[in-house]
Design an enzyme around this catalytic site. Structure first.
Site, PDB file in Angstrom:
ATOM      1  N   TYR A 224      -6.358 -22.049 -54.503  1.00  0.00           N
ATOM      2  CA  TYR A 224      -6.210 -21.914 -55.943  1.00  0.00           C
ATOM      3  C   TYR A 224      -4.870 -21.140 -55.742  1.00  0.00           C
ATOM      4  CZ  TYR A 224     -10.857 -23.602 -57.497  1.00  0.00           C
ATOM      5  OH  TYR A 224     -11.878 -24.112 -57.798  1.00  0.00           O
TER       6      TYR A 224
ATOM      7  N   HIS B 269      -5.858 -31.088 -58.015  1.00  0.00           N
ATOM      8  CA  HIS B 269      -7.275 -31.453 -58.432  1.00  0.00           C
ATOM      9  C   HIS B 269      -7.595 -30.836 -59.903  1.00  0.00           C
ATOM     10  CE1 HIS B 269     -11.813 -31.037 -58.703  1.00  0.00           C
ATOM     11  NE2 HIS B 269     -11.764 -32.103 -57.889  1.00  0.00           N
ATOM     12  N   HIS B 270      -7.314 -30.077 -60.111  1.00  0.00           N
ATOM     13  CA  HIS B 270      -7.316 -29.309 -61.840  1.00  0.00           C
ATOM     14  C   HIS B 270      -6.291 -28.308 -61.866  1.00  0.00           C
ATOM     15  CE1 HIS B 270     -10.735 -26.643 -60.530  1.00  0.00           C
ATOM     16  NE2 HIS B 270      -9.968 -26.007 -61.530  1.00  0.00           N
TER      17      HIS B 270
ATOM     18  N   HIS C 154      -5.468 -25.852 -58.587  1.00  0.00           N
ATOM     19  CA  HIS C 154      -6.419 -26.096 -57.679  1.00  0.00           C
ATOM     20  C   HIS C 154      -6.007 -27.388 -56.886  1.00  0.00           C
ATOM     21  CE1 HIS C 154     -10.609 -27.653 -56.258  1.00  0.00           C
ATOM     22  NE2 HIS C 154      -9.951 -27.276 -55.177  1.00  0.00           N
TER      23      HIS C 154
ATOM     24  N   HIS D 139     -19.375 -25.220 -68.384  1.00  0.00           N
ATOM     25  CA  HIS D 139     -19.231 -24.304 -67.295  1.00  0.00           C
ATOM     26  C   HIS D 139     -20.497 -23.819 -66.598  1.00  0.00           C
ATOM     27  CE1 HIS D 139     -17.082 -21.356 -64.979  1.00  0.00           C
ATOM     28  NE2 HIS D 139     -17.869 -20.545 -65.426  1.00  0.00           N
TER      29      HIS D 139
ATOM     30  N   HIS E 199     -21.653 -22.150 -62.327  1.00  0.00           N
ATOM     31  CA  HIS E 199     -21.379 -21.951 -60.939  1.00  0.00           C
ATOM     32  C   HIS E 199     -22.064 -22.867 -60.139  1.00  0.00           C
ATOM     33  CE1 HIS E 199     -19.923 -17.448 -62.010  1.00  0.00           C
ATOM     34  NE2 HIS E 199     -19.078 -18.352 -62.636  1.00  0.00           N
TER      35      HIS E 199
ATOM     36  N   MET F 296     -23.981 -19.027 -64.176  1.00  0.00           N
ATOM     37  CA  MET F 296     -23.672 -19.090 -66.000  1.00  0.00           C
ATOM     38  C   MET F 296     -24.042 -20.150 -66.457  1.00  0.00           C
ATOM     39  SD  MET F 296     -19.612 -17.800 -66.099  1.00  0.00           S
ATOM     40  CE  MET F 296     -19.267 -16.056 -65.796  1.00  0.00           C
TER      41      MET F 296
END
Lengths: 569, 569
Positions: free
Chosen positions: A182, A214-215, A285, A364, A366, A439
């Site tokens: 990251y 990737h993002h 990422h 979103h 985890h 989350m």
């Protein structure tokens, strides 16, 4: 739409979606064809129970067919051929394979193509094979790629003549030679930059790195700090200044396979001007599983913005569960469901009479998240799915335009349901910020902006306390789920069995909730928000009955011979 | 197979089942055709959400079509025509309509024809109608008939030359002019009648009463009494001697639509001889909704028996739940499930090494029962459905031959699951003998006979006590579910909400069980049967994927015109 399938970029998939035909047309470019290729879809990217299109060659002749793999990964010809080959042609770049697949085939061996994430899988045949059955799937060079296959069919709004662009790119990064990085880079708006509207953004990707980026996300920093340090390095580095943790307000987000993001004609995302920070954080990422060394990259996001403010500021609202340990998932669960509510009372108070319009959504969770759905409910009756991803992956979080804009009126309820898998965990997973905590959030993008930033819930802590008492009393074992220890500690000491698990489910489905109906993360709207009744649903949305294609492929099943000449003599 | 549909016998349905074609051929005789007819199937005999074949006439022309009714009972033409008309002919008796229907059509508007009870519905059009949509289903003369449509395809065993018959019929009964009558008649075997094997039985129905005789059973009385009084009258009469309550051992049972019942070649049901009572009770359920007066009836059952005993005595075993109030159903439930277990430990102890073979089954609940299923499980893995009825009705309890004989070995588990509907009840329904209490039983017919008569379970009462404590403590209300009152009283005082309901479900799915592994209703096999672990299932049977017919009816949907001439000018 286009996406590389493998990290070397040998396989490139392009596709388009026909909603009238309810079908996807695929074009697969194979740059270096050896003895064939597997391409397909499965629930979460596994090669077992997968739906596959297979091109294979015995060295002399080539064949194409629709196949499926069983629970052991053994390939079988499908009795109903639903990957319809439309063409194959050799070109200087490689072999182009064109084929078509209906969303739904009504063949139980086939994958149902739905909205949300699709896990594409591929495998490269490096040796000749004499039949489909002879392919040993575990010995194949293979991988997976996640995409949103069913992109919404949205007409691009007209762009103003005074539009400007700004590139937020990390200059000349050497991509670290490790699988996952990251990368954080701090950018800055010009001093005195007035309020503008972002009306579109798109990725800027350094040529050749398409398979590695990737993002990417651009965050705005908190306005309460006057300045932020410069930084250009890995986000998990010890050298990274702590203050960068205050740069969390999403301005733009892109993930592999996504295209440009357009705001609706009437709205734009405000940035610049008083009360907003000049500092931006770009996060990239890099996914580098083949551990390439020394690759240089200057990717990022290009923002398109205008000084001619549009009619409405767009806003982002958080739906789902409060980040609190009272919402927990027992260990060993394959599909445990938690639900967060945005209640009628909160929307009644906080939304304008004309309501708001949600046009995009970013789901979103985890690592344990497997599905996320938000449904709009009015008068206790479910009316509309806001956004649903039945193959959600925490590794693929994009902002997705909705197929249709969802109007939310005061008094509506927004119910967000997350499904988790904790089969590999030995103790309870509690809600929270940690990567091993969970989350359940849907960030919805909407206009006109309101003061409501958070509309989330959690179980009433008093009822959870009764649950721990009940566990203590019902079970034979002496367990310490005593109130003086923390809630995570109490959850960790529950002796998990089907009864304690089921009663926790029952509690979450029954106990009153504590509502966060907040202007910002700490400021509630005035009103009583504790021990609120759980919203009840009197009418559920029907699961859509899949439409079967009127003309399925040829039956009985037979592979289609291809005239490709001899491969790799 | 043949059954009258209406109590007057104006409509007579004959059908046969083709398992290779997976289809039913229907022949409907309409004795007095007016302006058409509705015939179809629905979940429990309702006219809403029903699947219908409709013959209608506007006075000049007649049409036939596949239709469905929505949740409000409005008729619609089905877009996929799956009732295929094969022919229509006028004859002296009336109009014969022949049509065909696949078991499964893969049309979501169609009923799926499955094993077990099917609720057939009919309606008679007494006025001309100009279109299907114009039919007002609530104004139609209509009714329902329950049948087992998918009769098993069993070859009839050879019958011995020394076979004799005995008719157990109630002589010259005047059928009471009321909707429901249970008639009791006592019969007697000859003095000194030695042991015989019943190898077959069939109904004897007085001509003209086919639509009134709903079901019949022959019971043998308890051997412990030397004599029983004669009786010929209603079973609920105050004049009926109490001792008749000791005549409960089923010898034969028939229900409308059933045919002759054949024992397998190797087995017969013992009757006569020492240790068995000479006294038999015949019970006939007359269903007389049109309240015909003065109808005389001498119906009953004809037993076929032989003195040449077959290799094995057949036996009857009770599976499911013990008759005890500890197993209860909360009020207001649409589909509450209770499960009774015959454990591996009991079958290990009580069955011979070579096992037993179940060839027939009679499912039994009281009024709230909606579904009953028994599954055979071995090593925790479900292997085979013994008998399943997804549209079970307590008003239609027949002994059904199984499609295939089920072999049960020592160590196997037999798990019986009953689904109840208590939406019309305001307090809990507890287990017991009363008509408003519930049972969950499968009487399985098997050979060779063993000592095991009862293999049933109930939740451990100590765990139920913990449940009542938990309810007392968890709920805000002061409720008296104290141990000094009876279990039904404790259940009646539970404040039912989703939590208390769900926790009761969790309890039944978790708590250890008390087993009745009994030689007769009061004599247990030696061993420890209290606080036994609940059997666990590691692998469930897959729901069969319905096979869709390769050639569906004509599309797009259009009614088929019929040349019947003008009806009722």
């Amino acid at each position: 739409y286009k996406v590389p399938l493998d990290p070397q970029g040998l396989l490139e998939l392009s596709w388009n979606v026909s909603y009238p035909e309810q079908a996807v047309h695929f074009q697969l470019l194979i740059r270096d064809l050896q003895f064939g290729l597997l391409f397909g879809m499965s629930d979460r990217g596994e090669f077992e129970n997968a739906d596959l299109a297979v091109l294979w060659s015995d060295g002399h002749n080539s064949y194409f067919g629709d196949a499926w793999s069983d629970a052991k990964g053994q390939l079988h010809m499908d009795s109903q051929q639903d990957y319809q080959l439309l063409g194959a042609r050799r070109a200087p770049k490689g072999l182009y394979l064109l084929f078509r697949r209906a969303f739904s085939t009504c063949d139980p061996k086939d994958y149902l193509i739905e909205d949300g994430t699709v896990h594409l899988i591929y495998g490269i045949l490096e040796k000749p094979v004499h039949s489909l059955q002879a392919i040993n799937i575990s010995a194949v060079h293979r991988g997976l790629q996640r995409v949103q296959l069913l992109k919404p069919n949205i007409t691009i709004p007209e762009l103003p003549s005074d539009m400007k662009t700004m590139e937020i790119v990390a200059p000349d990064v050497v991509i670290p030679s490790q699988e996952t990085t990251y990368w954080c880079y701090m950018a800055e708006l010009p001093d005195g930059f007035p309020k503008h509207h972002i009306i579109m953004y798109e990725p800027v990707i350094t040529a050749g790195n398409e398979a590695l980026v990737h993002h990417m996300e651009v965050f705005q920093c908190a306005a309460e700090f006057d300045s932020f340090p410069h930084y250009n390095g890995p986000c998990d580095s010890k050298m990274k200044p702590d203050r960068l943790n205050y740069c969390r307000h999403v301005l733009a987000a892109w993930a592999m396979g996504a295209q440009a993001f357009y705001y609706p004609e009437e709205a734009g995302l405000a940035f610049g001007g008083p009360g907003s920070s000049r500092y931006l954080r770009l996060e990239i990422h890099y996914h580098n599983p083949l551990v390439f060394k020394g690759r240089r990259d200057s990717s990022g996001i290009r923002l398109y913005y205008t000084a001619t403010l549009r009619r409405y500021d767009a806003g982002i609202m958080e739906l789902g569960l409060v980040y609190t340990p009272v919402m927990a998932i027992p260990p060993g669960e394959d599909a445990f469901i938690l639900t967060g509510y945005c209640t009628d009372k909160c929307t009644q108070l906080a939304l304008p009479a004309a309501g708001i319009r949600i046009f995009a959504s970013q789901l979103h969770t985890h690592l344990a998240g497997r599905k996320v759905v938000t449904v709009l409910s009015r008068d206790g009756r479910e009316r509309q799915v806001v956004n649903a991803d039945g193959h959600y992956s925490p590794h693929f979080q994009e902002i997705r335009m909705l197929k249709e804009v969802v109007a939310v009126l005061p008094g509506d309820e927004l119910i967000t349901t997350c499904t988790y898998n904790t089969e590999d965990r030995s103790r309870a997973t509690v809600g929270g910020f940690g990567i091993l905590e969970e989350m359940c959030v849907n960030y919805v993008h909407y206009y006109p902006q309101t003061q409501l930033e958070l509309c989330k819930s959690a179980v009433d802590p008093g009822y959870l306390h009764r649950y721990f008492n009940l566990v203590n009393r019902f079970n034979d074992e002496e367990v310490c789920t005593c109130p003086q220890v923390s809630i995570p500690q109490q959850f960790f000491s529950v002796p998990w069995n089907t009864f304690n698990r089921d009663v926790l489910k029952s509690l979450y489905g029954f106990a009153p909730i504590s509502m966060h109906c907040n202007k910002s993360s700490a400021v509630r709207f005035p009103g009583e928000w504790e021990k609120q009744p759980l919203p009840t649903t009197t009418e559920r949305l029907q699961e859509p009955v899949p439409r079967c294609p009127p003309t399925p492929g040829p039956r009985p099943a037979a592979p289609v011979p291809l005239n490709l000449g001899e491969l790799r003599k």
